[in-house]
Write an enzyme that holds these catalytic residues in place. Structure first.
Site, PDB file in Angstrom:
ATOM      1  N   LEU A  49      55.127  27.541 -16.720  1.00 47.74           N
ATOM      2  CA  LEU A  49      56.208  27.540 -17.703  1.00 47.74           C
ATOM      3  C   LEU A  49      56.954  28.860 -17.744  1.00 47.74           C
ATOM      4  O   LEU A  49      58.125  28.946 -17.402  1.00 47.74           O
ATOM      5  CB  LEU A  49      55.639  27.206 -19.096  1.00 47.74           C
ATOM      6  N   CYS A  50      56.268  29.911 -18.170  1.00 47.23           N
ATOM      7  CA  CYS A  50      56.935  31.187 -18.427  1.00 47.23           C
ATOM      8  C   CYS A  50      57.365  31.903 -17.159  1.00 47.23           C
ATOM      9  O   CYS A  50      58.201  32.809 -17.206  1.00 47.23           O
ATOM     10  CB  CYS A  50      56.032  32.083 -19.272  1.00 47.23           C
TER      11      CYS A  50
END
Length: 219
Positions: free
Chosen positions: A118-119
């Site tokens: 995600l990040c």
């Protein structure tokens, strides 16, 4: 973006380092890599950027309310860098982050962060959509499982990202042992964070280089 060769070698003047969400709450769930090893690799990568004066942007997500501050070891490497805190999962959705990236003037972006799927994955893909090159430091990223890490890396590679390791970045920036300006600093980083390679440097320093220096002093 300029017209330089796509996915060419990293140099100190063509890249920027993005350290994304290296915070306690994010690290607690990491399972694909030993967290102490992850910290070792991230700090080695950060020191490489400092030695070669590579512009470095540090981000946090909800640092005051959920995830906590960045790792203290990173603050020690970059005491003057203030992390960009945000609420969005995708850092590329944060105006301050994108502005900071554009301000570097660099086309090659080196990504390290938690979590990879995600990040790291989302801003890497978003950056590539805008013409940047993404280099993802696989052993300086962490995720909640081996599968999550593997799928995240595959997705980014399919989108055009280049997978690298932190040691690869360090030595690619050094490029040649004839670069004496950074030679000693690079050896120190490798010795401190390079595992058995670092042990080899210690051995050479003590038993090989030390003997050569002693012989030279006796001439």
């Amino acid at each position: 973006m300029d017209d330089e060769k796509i996915h060419g070698l990293l140099t100190p003047d063509n890249c920027a380092l993005l350290l994304i969400d290296h915070e306690p709450q994010m690290a607690f769930a990491v399972k694909n890599i030993d967290v102490q090893m992850l910290i070792n690799n991230v700090v080695g990568l950060a020191k490489a950027a400092r030695v070669f004066k590579v512009p470095t942007i540090i981000t946090t997500v909800s640092a005051e309310t959920f995830s906590g501050p960045i790792f203290s070891w990173l603050r020690d490497v970059f005491p003057g860098v203030r992390p960009i805190d945000r609420e969005s999962i995708n850092a590329w959705d944060d105006k301050n982050f994108v502005t900071a990236v554009k301000r570097t003037g660099r086309s090659k972006l080196i990504f390290s962060g938690l979590w990879t799927e995600l990040c790291v994955g989302m801003p890497a893909i978003s950056a590539m959509e805008e013409g940047y090159e993404a280099y993802v430091v696989a052993d300086a990223c962490g995720d909640v499982s081996d599968t999550a890490q593997e799928m995240a890396m595959w997705r980014m590679v399919q989108a055009g990202a280049v997978p690298v390791t932190w040691m690869q970045v360090l030595l690619e920036l050094q490029r040649s042992w004839a670069n004496k300006a950074t030679y000693d600093a690079v050896l120190r980083i490798a010795e401190e964070h390079g595992g058995t390679y670092g042990q080899g440097i210690q051995y050479a320093r003590r038993f090989l280089w030390g003997q050569q220096e002693e012989a030279a002093s006796m001439r």
